[in-house]
Design a protein around this motif. Structure first.
Motif, mmCIF file in Angstrom:
data_model
loop_
_atom_site.group_PDB
_atom_site.id
_atom_site.type_symbol
_atom_site.label_atom_id
_atom_site.label_comp_id
_atom_site.label_asym_id
_atom_site.label_seq_id
_atom_site.Cartn_x
_atom_site.Cartn_y
_atom_site.Cartn_z
ATOM 1 N N GLY A 127 5.271 -11.690 31.461
ATOM 2 C CA GLY A 127 3.985 -12.083 32.002
ATOM 3 C C GLY A 127 3.111 -10.839 32.143
ATOM 4 N N PRO A 128 2.159 -10.850 33.090
ATOM 5 C CA PRO A 128 1.302 -9.678 33.285
ATOM 6 C C PRO A 128 2.119 -8.430 33.639
ATOM 7 C CG PRO A 128 0.325 -11.599 34.301
ATOM 8 C CD PRO A 128 1.710 -12.004 33.897
ATOM 9 N N THR A 129 1.791 -7.326 32.961
ATOM 10 C CA THR A 129 2.607 -6.110 33.028
ATOM 11 C C THR A 129 1.707 -4.886 33.110
ATOM 12 O OG1 THR A 129 4.226 -7.186 31.590
ATOM 13 C CG2 THR A 129 4.414 -4.793 31.831
ATOM 14 N N ILE A 130 2.083 -3.941 33.953
ATOM 15 C CA ILE A 130 1.389 -2.648 34.040
ATOM 16 C C ILE A 130 2.413 -1.545 33.829
ATOM 17 C CG2 ILE A 130 0.127 -1.061 35.557
ATOM 18 C CD1 ILE A 130 -1.047 -3.511 36.962
ATOM 19 N N ILE A 131 2.054 -0.557 33.004
ATOM 20 C CA ILE A 131 2.915 0.600 32.756
ATOM 21 C C ILE A 131 2.148 1.852 33.155
ATOM 22 C CG2 ILE A 131 4.183 1.933 31.019
ATOM 23 C CD1 ILE A 131 4.432 -0.694 29.402
ATOM 24 N N LEU A 132 2.762 2.666 34.003
ATOM 25 C CA LEU A 132 2.178 3.944 34.435
ATOM 26 C C LEU A 132 2.875 5.097 33.727
ATOM 27 C CD1 LEU A 132 1.880 3.459 38.315
ATOM 28 C CD2 LEU A 132 0.238 2.828 36.530
ATOM 29 N N GLU A 133 2.118 6.164 33.494
ATOM 30 C CA GLU A 133 2.664 7.399 32.913
ATOM 31 C C GLU A 133 2.649 8.496 33.975
ATOM 32 O OE1 GLU A 133 0.932 10.516 29.750
ATOM 33 O OE2 GLU A 133 1.546 8.609 28.840
ATOM 34 N N HIS A 134 3.745 9.232 34.070
ATOM 35 C CA HIS A 134 3.886 10.301 35.058
ATOM 36 C C HIS A 134 4.272 11.595 34.350
ATOM 37 C CE1 HIS A 134 4.165 6.899 37.904
ATOM 38 N NE2 HIS A 134 5.046 6.397 37.056
ATOM 39 N N GLN A 135 3.767 12.711 34.835
ATOM 40 C CA GLN A 135 4.165 14.016 34.312
ATOM 41 C C GLN A 135 4.503 14.919 35.489
ATOM 42 O OE1 GLN A 135 2.573 15.749 30.851
ATOM 43 N NE2 GLN A 135 1.205 14.035 30.390
ATOM 44 N N LEU A 136 5.756 15.357 35.541
ATOM 45 C CA LEU A 136 6.240 16.175 36.647
ATOM 46 C C LEU A 136 7.204 17.229 36.118
ATOM 47 C CD1 LEU A 136 6.949 13.337 39.239
ATOM 48 C CD2 LEU A 136 5.201 15.094 39.481
ATOM 49 N N GLU A 137 6.950 18.463 36.454
ATOM 50 C CA GLU A 137 7.846 19.569 36.108
ATOM 51 C C GLU A 137 8.234 19.551 34.629
ATOM 52 O OE1 GLU A 137 11.080 20.253 38.796
ATOM 53 O OE2 GLU A 137 9.965 19.502 40.524
ATOM 54 N N GLY A 138 7.251 19.277 33.786
ATOM 55 C CA GLY A 138 7.479 19.305 32.348
ATOM 56 C C GLY A 138 8.059 18.029 31.769
ATOM 57 N N LEU A 139 8.363 17.040 32.615
ATOM 58 C CA LEU A 139 8.915 15.777 32.125
ATOM 59 C C LEU A 139 7.841 14.699 32.145
ATOM 60 C CD1 LEU A 139 11.330 13.931 31.312
ATOM 61 C CD2 LEU A 139 11.631 13.476 33.763
ATOM 62 N N LYS A 140 7.630 14.059 31.007
ATOM 63 C CA LYS A 140 6.779 12.874 30.950
ATOM 64 C C LYS A 140 7.671 11.642 30.926
ATOM 65 C CE LYS A 140 4.484 11.660 27.154
ATOM 66 N NZ LYS A 140 3.402 11.625 26.123
ATOM 67 N N PHE A 141 7.386 10.705 31.812
ATOM 68 C CA PHE A 141 8.133 9.453 31.832
ATOM 69 C C PHE A 141 7.213 8.352 32.317
ATOM 70 C CE2 PHE A 141 8.636 11.272 36.009
ATOM 71 C CZ PHE A 141 8.664 10.204 36.885
ATOM 72 N N HIS A 142 7.714 7.122 32.300
ATOM 73 C CA HIS A 142 6.879 5.968 32.593
ATOM 74 C C HIS A 142 7.599 5.024 33.551
ATOM 75 C CE1 HIS A 142 6.095 7.608 28.592
ATOM 76 N NE2 HIS A 142 4.843 7.270 28.780
ATOM 77 N N THR A 143 6.816 4.263 34.300
ATOM 78 C CA THR A 143 7.375 3.188 35.113
ATOM 79 C C THR A 143 6.677 1.892 34.741
ATOM 80 O OG1 THR A 143 5.883 3.794 36.957
ATOM 81 C CG2 THR A 143 8.165 4.598 37.040
ATOM 82 N N LEU A 144 7.476 0.854 34.568
ATOM 83 C CA LEU A 144 6.973 -0.457 34.162
ATOM 84 C C LEU A 144 7.111 -1.433 35.323
ATOM 85 C CD1 LEU A 144 7.622 -2.324 30.829
ATOM 86 C CD2 LEU A 144 8.044 -3.491 33.005
ATOM 87 N N TYR A 145 6.040 -2.207 35.541
ATOM 88 C CA TYR A 145 5.984 -3.202 36.609
ATOM 89 C C TYR A 145 5.702 -4.550 35.942
ATOM 90 C CZ TYR A 145 5.142 1.180 39.101
ATOM 91 O OH TYR A 145 5.226 2.466 39.572
ATOM 92 N N GLY A 146 6.695 -5.425 35.894
ATOM 93 C CA GLY A 146 6.556 -6.685 35.187
ATOM 94 C C GLY A 146 6.642 -7.886 36.101
#
Length: 226
Positions: A127-146
């Motif tokens: 269904g409706p989904t939001i994905i955030l991008e994070h950058q911390l201490e040289g690491l890029k990663f994402h969190t998904l909220y579904g």
């Protein structure tokens, strides 16, 4: 530099759902094929699961049920998203679910930017989904909220900054949320593999090694029961 597991484990985060509810009011929920209790219930529809989950909450004096990372589940069999004639069946869950039978508020776990958003409207999908991008201490990663409400996608655009703890959405209800009992699917994704607005939340056995590495345990961040 810390490896990504150590970095994720070290972060101070905000709760992702209904922050007014203390972790002491959470209860683990097993929806795996190995939970024999499920065999004693008729669980075919979203409403069936709502009743089952609410009984589990009430019996444990809890408000939110959580779990599901790396669980093998039967509940995806009704959907061609996970089982069809051309692809291998996917039944291993690679996010963490937070179940509550209301339109609870959903919050950003960390500072980040909106990577993408989309309504994945097939039966059994996010269904409706939001994905955030994070950058911390040289690491890029994402969190998904579904499994959000449709209204959650309004007034947002790719690139918007989101502060840790800010409400970004409300939980969706069936059938808009993919036709599930109300819950948040929360997932960490290191490499989005050029996908936008969507990313697999369930995999098959042959791909499990890759997804375990690319989608580490969300409880590294949430720290529920730790």
């Amino acid at each position: 530099m810390k490896n990504h597991i150590d970095l994720l484990r070290s972060l101070q985060i905000s709760k992702v759902i209904a922050p007014e509810i203390d972790y002491s009011e959470y209860i683990a929920l097993d929806l795996s094929v190995f939970n024999e209790e499920l065999h004693h219930h008729t669980l075919n529809t979203a409403h069936d699961y709502e009743i089952f989950i609410q009984n589990h909450l009430d019996n444990n004096n809890a408000k939110i049920a959580y779990g599901g990372y790396l669980e093998r589940r039967n509940l995806y069999k009704r959907s061609s998203v996970f089982k069809n004639e051309t692809t291998t069946e996917r039944d291993i869950h690679i996010g963490l679910d937070l179940w509550i039978n209301e339109q609870a508020s959903i919050h950003a776990v960390l500072d980040g930017n909106i990577h993408s958003l989309q309504n994945n409207d097939a039966l059994g999908d996010y269904g409706p989904t939001i994905i955030l991008e994070h950058q911390l201490e040289g690491l890029k990663f994402h969190t998904l909220y579904g499994h959000l409400s449709l209204e959650s996608l309004g007034d947002k655009k790719v690139g918007d900054f989101v502060e840790k703890g800010t409400q970004i959405a409300t939980l969706g209800l069936p059938p808009i949320n993919g036709d599930y009992a109300p819950h948040l699917h929360f997932q960490i994704i290191i490499d989005m593999q050029n996908k936008k607005g969507d990313y697999p939340g369930v995999c098959n056995e042959s791909d499990l090694s890759f997804y375990t590495e690319n989608c580490p345990d969300p409880n590294l961040l949430l720290k529920i029961g730790i």
